[in-house]
Scaffold this motif. Structure first.
Motif, mmCIF file in Angstrom:
data_model
loop_
_atom_site.group_PDB
_atom_site.id
_atom_site.type_symbol
_atom_site.label_atom_id
_atom_site.label_comp_id
_atom_site.label_asym_id
_atom_site.label_seq_id
_atom_site.Cartn_x
_atom_site.Cartn_y
_atom_site.Cartn_z
ATOM 1 N N MET A 1 -29.238 -6.806 -19.158
ATOM 2 C CA MET A 1 -29.627 -7.455 -17.927
ATOM 3 C C MET A 1 -30.077 -6.435 -16.882
ATOM 4 N N PHE A 2 -29.411 -5.304 -16.844
ATOM 5 C CA PHE A 2 -29.759 -4.272 -15.876
ATOM 6 C C PHE A 2 -30.316 -3.063 -16.606
ATOM 7 N N THR A 3 -31.182 -2.351 -15.923
ATOM 8 C CA THR A 3 -31.655 -1.105 -16.507
ATOM 9 C C THR A 3 -30.558 -0.051 -16.379
ATOM 10 N N GLU A 4 -30.654 0.940 -17.210
ATOM 11 C CA GLU A 4 -29.652 2.005 -17.187
ATOM 12 C C GLU A 4 -29.628 2.715 -15.836
ATOM 13 N N SER A 5 -30.793 2.880 -15.215
ATOM 14 C CA SER A 5 -30.831 3.570 -13.923
ATOM 15 C C SER A 5 -30.144 2.758 -12.822
ATOM 16 N N ILE A 6 -30.248 1.443 -12.879
ATOM 17 C CA ILE A 6 -29.569 0.603 -11.884
ATOM 18 C C ILE A 6 -28.061 0.722 -12.045
ATOM 19 N N ILE A 7 -27.598 0.689 -13.281
ATOM 20 C CA ILE A 7 -26.163 0.842 -13.548
ATOM 21 C C ILE A 7 -25.690 2.218 -13.093
ATOM 22 N N ASP A 8 -26.448 3.260 -13.417
ATOM 23 C CA ASP A 8 -26.083 4.618 -13.003
ATOM 24 C C ASP A 8 -25.998 4.727 -11.484
ATOM 25 N N GLN A 9 -26.960 4.159 -10.786
ATOM 26 C CA GLN A 9 -26.952 4.193 -9.318
ATOM 27 C C GLN A 9 -25.747 3.441 -8.769
ATOM 28 N N PHE A 10 -25.428 2.301 -9.367
ATOM 29 C CA PHE A 10 -24.284 1.513 -8.933
ATOM 30 C C PHE A 10 -22.990 2.299 -9.114
ATOM 31 N N ILE A 11 -22.842 2.963 -10.253
ATOM 32 C CA ILE A 11 -21.650 3.770 -10.527
ATOM 33 C C ILE A 11 -21.510 4.891 -9.505
ATOM 34 N N VAL A 12 -22.593 5.566 -9.204
ATOM 35 C CA VAL A 12 -22.556 6.651 -8.212
ATOM 36 C C VAL A 12 -22.144 6.102 -6.851
ATOM 37 N N LYS A 13 -22.704 4.967 -6.462
ATOM 38 C CA LYS A 13 -22.362 4.369 -5.167
ATOM 39 C C LYS A 13 -20.890 3.982 -5.103
ATOM 40 N N VAL A 14 -20.366 3.409 -6.187
ATOM 41 C CA VAL A 14 -18.952 3.022 -6.223
ATOM 42 C C VAL A 14 -18.068 4.257 -6.115
ATOM 43 N N ARG A 15 -18.406 5.301 -6.848
ATOM 44 C CA ARG A 15 -17.606 6.527 -6.803
ATOM 45 C C ARG A 15 -17.611 7.153 -5.409
ATOM 46 N N LEU A 16 -18.779 7.190 -4.788
ATOM 47 C CA LEU A 16 -18.867 7.745 -3.425
ATOM 48 C C LEU A 16 -18.080 6.901 -2.433
ATOM 49 N N GLN A 17 -18.188 5.586 -2.540
ATOM 50 C CA GLN A 17 -17.448 4.707 -1.630
ATOM 51 C C GLN A 17 -15.942 4.884 -1.817
ATOM 52 N N ALA A 18 -15.511 5.050 -3.063
ATOM 53 C CA ALA A 18 -14.089 5.284 -3.327
ATOM 54 C C ALA A 18 -13.619 6.562 -2.644
ATOM 55 N N ILE A 19 -14.423 7.609 -2.728
ATOM 56 C CA ILE A 19 -14.073 8.872 -2.071
ATOM 57 C C ILE A 19 -13.989 8.679 -0.564
ATOM 58 N N LEU A 20 -14.976 7.983 -0.003
ATOM 59 C CA LEU A 20 -14.981 7.742 1.439
ATOM 60 C C LEU A 20 -13.760 6.959 1.897
ATOM 61 N N GLU A 21 -13.303 6.027 1.070
ATOM 62 C CA GLU A 21 -12.159 5.188 1.437
ATOM 63 C C GLU A 21 -10.826 5.760 0.970
ATOM 64 N N GLY A 22 -10.866 6.916 0.288
ATOM 65 C CA GLY A 22 -9.631 7.543 -0.165
ATOM 66 C C GLY A 22 -8.955 6.799 -1.300
ATOM 67 N N ILE A 23 -9.756 6.217 -2.179
ATOM 68 C CA ILE A 23 -9.249 5.426 -3.294
ATOM 69 C C ILE A 23 -9.544 6.167 -4.588
ATOM 70 N N ASP A 24 -8.630 6.072 -5.524
ATOM 71 C CA ASP A 24 -8.838 6.663 -6.846
ATOM 72 C C ASP A 24 -10.113 6.073 -7.445
ATOM 73 N N GLU A 25 -11.002 6.944 -7.876
ATOM 74 C CA GLU A 25 -12.288 6.493 -8.435
ATOM 75 C C GLU A 25 -12.100 5.583 -9.638
ATOM 76 N N ARG A 26 -11.079 5.846 -10.434
ATOM 77 C CA ARG A 26 -10.838 5.018 -11.631
ATOM 78 C C ARG A 26 -10.517 3.582 -11.242
ATOM 79 N N VAL A 27 -9.773 3.411 -10.155
ATOM 80 C CA VAL A 27 -9.450 2.071 -9.677
ATOM 81 C C VAL A 27 -10.725 1.375 -9.218
ATOM 82 N N ALA A 28 -11.501 2.056 -8.402
ATOM 83 C CA ALA A 28 -12.739 1.471 -7.883
ATOM 84 C C ALA A 28 -13.699 1.115 -9.012
ATOM 85 N N LEU A 29 -13.823 2.001 -9.999
ATOM 86 C CA LEU A 29 -14.711 1.717 -11.129
ATOM 87 C C LEU A 29 -14.191 0.557 -11.972
ATOM 88 N N GLY A 30 -12.883 0.456 -12.103
ATOM 89 C CA GLY A 30 -12.300 -0.683 -12.824
ATOM 90 C C GLY A 30 -12.582 -1.992 -12.118
#
Length: 91
Positions: A1-30
């Motif tokens: 449904m999504f291109t690989e680049s869209i998924i990659d961009q989404f993952i990067v955004k989630v990881r960065l947001q987790a860092i900004l909010e002080g949340i474990d990246e694994r939790v945010a990605l889950g």
């Protein structure tokens, strides 16, 4: 449904947001993976809640302040998915 680049961009955004909010990246990605699976119809609402409960138990997320922090990232993730023009199945 999504291109690989869209998924990659989404993952990067989630990881960065987790860092900004002080949340474990694994939790945010889950949380993000579960929300995406729900949004694409891969899982039901019931299964979504089961996955979130498993993440909460795995990372011992029980304190009210922690739940508030994680609900913030969940709202952010939901908005990002909406921005991808996916209609979430969870209201």
């Amino acid at each position: 449904m999504f291109t690989e680049s869209i998924i990659d961009q989404f993952i990067v955004k989630v990881r960065l947001q987790a860092i900004l909010e002080g949340i474990d990246e694994r939790v945010a990605l889950g949380f993000a993976a579960a929300r995406l699976r729900l949004a694409t119809g891969e899982i039901t609402k019931s299964k979504y809640y089961q996955i979130i409960d498993e993440i909460n138990n795995t990372f011992a997320i029980i304190a009210k302040s922690e739940n508030d922090k994680f609900s913030g990232i969940n709202r952010w993730i939901e908005q990002q998915i909406n921005d991808l023009n996916i209609t979430p199945q969870l209201s």
